[in-house]
Design an enzyme around this catalytic site. Sequence first.
Site, PDB file in Angstrom:
ATOM      1  N   ARG A 189       0.853  -1.188   0.000  1.00 22.98           N
ATOM      2  CA  ARG A 189       0.000   0.000   0.000  1.00 22.98           C
ATOM      3  C   ARG A 189       0.889   1.238   0.000  1.00 22.98           C
ATOM      4  NH1 ARG A 189      -2.054  -3.487   3.998  1.00 22.98           N
ATOM      5  NH2 ARG A 189      -4.174  -4.266   3.615  1.00 22.98           N
ATOM      6  N   LYS A 223      -2.228  -2.772   7.951  1.00 29.40           N
ATOM      7  CA  LYS A 223      -3.422  -2.413   8.711  1.00 29.40           C
ATOM      8  C   LYS A 223      -3.631  -3.399   9.850  1.00 29.40           C
ATOM      9  CE  LYS A 223      -5.956  -0.178   4.934  1.00 29.40           C
ATOM     10  NZ  LYS A 223      -7.186  -0.194   4.114  1.00 29.40           N
ATOM     11  N   HIS A 308      -2.667   2.039  -5.701  1.00 27.64           N
ATOM     12  CA  HIS A 308      -3.506   0.865  -5.473  1.00 27.64           C
ATOM     13  C   HIS A 308      -3.726   0.069  -6.759  1.00 27.64           C
ATOM     14  CE1 HIS A 308      -5.141  -0.513  -1.723  1.00 27.64           C
ATOM     15  NE2 HIS A 308      -6.188  -1.013  -2.338  1.00 27.64           N
ATOM     16  N   ARG A 311      -0.956  -2.288  -6.740  1.00 25.25           N
ATOM     17  CA  ARG A 311      -1.244  -3.329  -5.734  1.00 25.25           C
ATOM     18  C   ARG A 311      -2.218  -4.358  -6.310  1.00 25.25           C
ATOM     19  NH1 ARG A 311      -1.464  -4.703  -0.307  1.00 25.25           N
ATOM     20  NH2 ARG A 311      -3.487  -5.253   0.574  1.00 25.25           N
ATOM     21  N   HIS A 335      -3.887  -8.983   4.195  1.00 22.47           N
ATOM     22  CA  HIS A 335      -5.330  -8.977   4.413  1.00 22.47           C
ATOM     23  C   HIS A 335      -5.724 -10.149   5.294  1.00 22.47           C
ATOM     24  CE1 HIS A 335      -7.056  -5.708   2.258  1.00 22.47           C
ATOM     25  NE2 HIS A 335      -6.567  -6.062   1.094  1.00 22.47           N
ATOM     26  N   TYR A 344      -9.367 -10.136  -5.628  1.00 22.15           N
ATOM     27  CA  TYR A 344      -8.154 -10.330  -6.398  1.00 22.15           C
ATOM     28  C   TYR A 344      -8.152 -11.649  -7.173  1.00 22.15           C
ATOM     29  CZ  TYR A 344      -6.575  -6.576  -3.360  1.00 22.15           C
ATOM     30  OH  TYR A 344      -6.460  -5.388  -2.694  1.00 22.15           O
TER      31      TYR A 344
END
Length: 359
Positions: A189, A223, A308, A311, A335, A344
Site C-alpha cells: 500500500r 493495517k 492501489h 497493488r 489482508h 483479487y
Amino acid sequence: MSKNTSRKIFGVYDPAEDSLQLWKDRYMESEISEDRERDAEQKINLHLQRFVDFFQKQFGHDKVTTVVQRNVVEWLDSLYRDGKGFAPSTVNQHQVNLSRFMNWIKYHAPHLLPVDPTKKIKVLGLPPSEPRAYNEDQVRSLKSVCDRLERFHQLKGRKWKGMEAPLKAHARPKRDRAIVFTLLSTGLRREELVMLDLEQLQPNDPEQLRLARKARITRVRGKGRTERNVFLSLDARQALADYLEHERSQDETEDSTALFLTAAGIPARLPDARLDKRSVNRILEQIGKWHDAEQPDPERYISPLKPHDLRHTFAFMLAKETGGDRFELQRRLGHRSDKYIEIYTNPPEEIAAQYIEKL
C-alpha cells in the site's frame, strides 16, 4: 464538554446549544481527534461539514432540533446526483459518518435530538467489486517508460540542442523507477511504502542487492497492526540498487532512516526527508501521463496511474501464479478478510474478455 463524553447530558432547551456546527466541532474534538490518523480525521470532518453546510444553505440555520430524516435523504441524494457525482461507496461513507455523529448527539443531548434522523435509511447499492489491474502488455510498456525516465526529466531548450541535457534539479528518476517496480513486485500500500526504512531492505547494499538471488523487505507494517515480509523481483532488486547507489545519498540527512527520500532543496521537505504519500501520487500520475502519450492504442492507457492499481496488478498476477492460493494472498497482501481476497481472484472484465477470445 470535551471531557464529559462518557455520560449523558440532560437539560432544558438552550438556544445557544441548538447548533449543528457547535456539536460537530465538539464531536471532532472529543471523539475523533485523539483516536484517528490525520487523514481519517480530516475525511470525517469534511463529510460532516458538508452536511452542516447543506443544511444551513437549505434552511438558513443549523438547528439540531429541526433535523429530520427527509433532510438526510435529500443531502445524500445531492451528493450522488446533483453535479457532485460521488461514487456510491463515497456517498455511503458520508452516511456512515453522519449516522455515528447523529447517534452521538442523541446520546449526549436527547433533549435536542430525541430521534436519530439517519435511522432506516438504506445505503446505495454498490457495483460488483472489480480491481483495476493492468494486463501484461500494459505492465511491459510501463516498465519500458520507467527504464527511460531520465529522458523525461532532462532540461529542455535551445541551449541543450545536440547535447546531453542535464536533469532538472529535483528530478529523481532512479528513485521513481524503484518505487514503481517495488509496488509491482510487492503489492505494498502507499502508506506502507513511504513508511519503509532502509534497514528493512535485506540486503540493502547496492552490490549485494544486484547479485542476490533473493531479496526481501521485512516487517512491513500493515493495517490492524499486522506485519509481513515481502519478496522483491529481479526488476525491483536492480531498480533499488540503482537508486541506492546513485541517488539516495544526495538526499539523506543525519536523521534519515527512510528508504525513499524527498529530493534535497524542496521547501516542504520533512526534517528526516521521508517521502510523503502525496508525492507518491504525483510521481505515479506523471509517469502514467508519459506512458499514455506514447500509446497509439487507447486500450493500453493506464492513466491515472495510482499506487492501489499497482497493488491490484500484483495481487491479480500472484493469484494467477499461485492458482488463487488464499493463504499466500493473505500473507503477501496483509489482508485478514476473505472478502478482499475474493476481489483479487476475479480478473477484471477486460482481462476476462481476453481469456474468452482465446477459446
